[in-house]
Design a protein around this motif. Structure first.
Motif, mmCIF file in Angstrom:
data_model
loop_
_atom_site.group_PDB
_atom_site.id
_atom_site.type_symbol
_atom_site.label_atom_id
_atom_site.label_comp_id
_atom_site.label_asym_id
_atom_site.label_seq_id
_atom_site.Cartn_x
_atom_site.Cartn_y
_atom_site.Cartn_z
ATOM 1 N N SER A 2 0.829 -1.199 0.000
ATOM 2 C CA SER A 2 0.000 0.000 0.000
ATOM 3 C C SER A 2 0.865 1.251 0.000
ATOM 4 N N LYS A 3 0.294 2.297 -0.569
ATOM 5 C CA LYS A 3 0.983 3.579 -0.621
ATOM 6 C C LYS A 3 -0.004 4.663 -0.235
ATOM 7 N N LYS A 4 0.458 5.636 0.525
ATOM 8 C CA LYS A 4 -0.445 6.714 0.901
ATOM 9 C C LYS A 4 -0.572 7.706 -0.248
ATOM 10 N N GLN A 5 -1.775 8.270 -0.344
ATOM 11 C CA GLN A 5 -2.079 9.265 -1.367
ATOM 12 C C GLN A 5 -2.525 10.533 -0.658
ATOM 13 N N VAL A 6 -1.854 11.634 -0.947
ATOM 14 C CA VAL A 6 -2.205 12.916 -0.338
ATOM 15 C C VAL A 6 -3.411 13.502 -1.070
ATOM 16 N N ILE A 7 -4.377 13.985 -0.305
ATOM 17 C CA ILE A 7 -5.573 14.616 -0.859
ATOM 18 C C ILE A 7 -5.482 16.123 -0.642
ATOM 19 N N PRO A 18 2.250 22.691 8.356
ATOM 20 C CA PRO A 18 2.851 21.673 7.492
ATOM 21 C C PRO A 18 2.143 20.310 7.610
ATOM 22 N N TYR A 19 0.947 20.222 7.045
ATOM 23 C CA TYR A 19 0.198 18.972 7.048
ATOM 24 C C TYR A 19 -0.682 18.915 5.811
ATOM 25 N N SER A 20 -1.189 17.738 5.501
ATOM 26 C CA SER A 20 -2.076 17.527 4.356
ATOM 27 C C SER A 20 -3.525 17.638 4.798
ATOM 28 N N GLN A 21 -4.399 18.033 3.877
ATOM 29 C CA GLN A 21 -5.830 18.074 4.179
ATOM 30 C C GLN A 21 -6.354 16.674 4.456
ATOM 31 N N GLY A 22 -5.880 15.712 3.687
ATOM 32 C CA GLY A 22 -6.327 14.340 3.848
ATOM 33 C C GLY A 22 -5.307 13.374 3.300
ATOM 34 N N ILE A 23 -5.435 12.136 3.728
ATOM 35 C CA ILE A 23 -4.575 11.045 3.265
ATOM 36 C C ILE A 23 -5.470 9.839 3.001
ATOM 37 N N VAL A 24 -5.263 9.195 1.862
ATOM 38 C CA VAL A 24 -5.907 7.912 1.590
ATOM 39 C C VAL A 24 -4.841 6.839 1.752
ATOM 40 N N TYR A 25 -5.180 5.801 2.499
ATOM 41 C CA TYR A 25 -4.292 4.646 2.660
ATOM 42 C C TYR A 25 -5.172 3.412 2.581
ATOM 43 N N ASP A 26 -4.885 2.563 1.605
ATOM 44 C CA ASP A 26 -5.747 1.423 1.312
ATOM 45 C C ASP A 26 -7.167 1.936 1.093
ATOM 46 N N SER A 27 -8.118 1.443 1.852
ATOM 47 C CA SER A 27 -9.506 1.880 1.661
ATOM 48 C C SER A 27 -9.933 2.921 2.691
ATOM 49 N N LEU A 28 -8.972 3.452 3.457
ATOM 50 C CA LEU A 28 -9.302 4.425 4.493
ATOM 51 C C LEU A 28 -8.932 5.846 4.064
ATOM 52 N N VAL A 29 -9.759 6.802 4.489
ATOM 53 C CA VAL A 29 -9.512 8.219 4.244
ATOM 54 C C VAL A 29 -9.401 8.900 5.598
#
Length: 127
Positions: A2-7, A18-29
């Motif tokens: 799995s790889k995290k995706q920045v939203i 210094p943070y992301s609005q959201g992160i998707v990891y596998d099926s979790l947001v």
């Protein structure tokens, strides 16, 4: 693996640090704490706890939708209030955004939040 995706979306408030609005990891947001900052002005909305709660939940919703999720898929919510006496007001507005089979939730009073916000909400959802 799995790889995290920045939203990132312009439909929600820009991060105030210094943070992301959201992160998707596998099926979790995972949605970072949102306040009542309007995305187009970068300022806290006027109107007190009611207006801030609605804008905060709108910001959370925008990030979820940008990640391919929705409020209906939220599993866990953390709510931080500057004044616990706003609990009932927040609950009434919260029910406009979340329906039966509500996500699990924690609600705490905190001393202070960035930009003098009255409320901050973070969430975990599935896609």
């Amino acid at each position: 693996m799995s790889k995290k995706q920045v939203i990132s979306t312009n439909e929600s408030m820009k991060p105030t640090g210094p943070y992301s609005q959201g992160i998707v990891y596998d099926s979790l947001v995972f949605v970072a704490g949102q306040t009542g900052i309007h995305p187009s002005t970068g300022q806290l909305v006027e109107g007190g706890i009611e207006a801030e709660t609605r804008q905060t939940l709108t910001n959370v919703k925008a990030i979820l939708e940008s990640a391919g999720s929705s409020l209906d898929k939220v599993l866990k919510v953390n709510v931080y209030l500057k004044d616990i006496n706003d609990f009932d007001t927040v609950n009434n507005i919260y029910k406009e955004y979340f329906t039966e089979e509500y996500p699990i939730r924690t609600c705490l009073q905190v001393v202070a939040m960035p930009k003098g916000a009255c409320i901050e909400i973070e969430a975990i959802a599935h896609k």
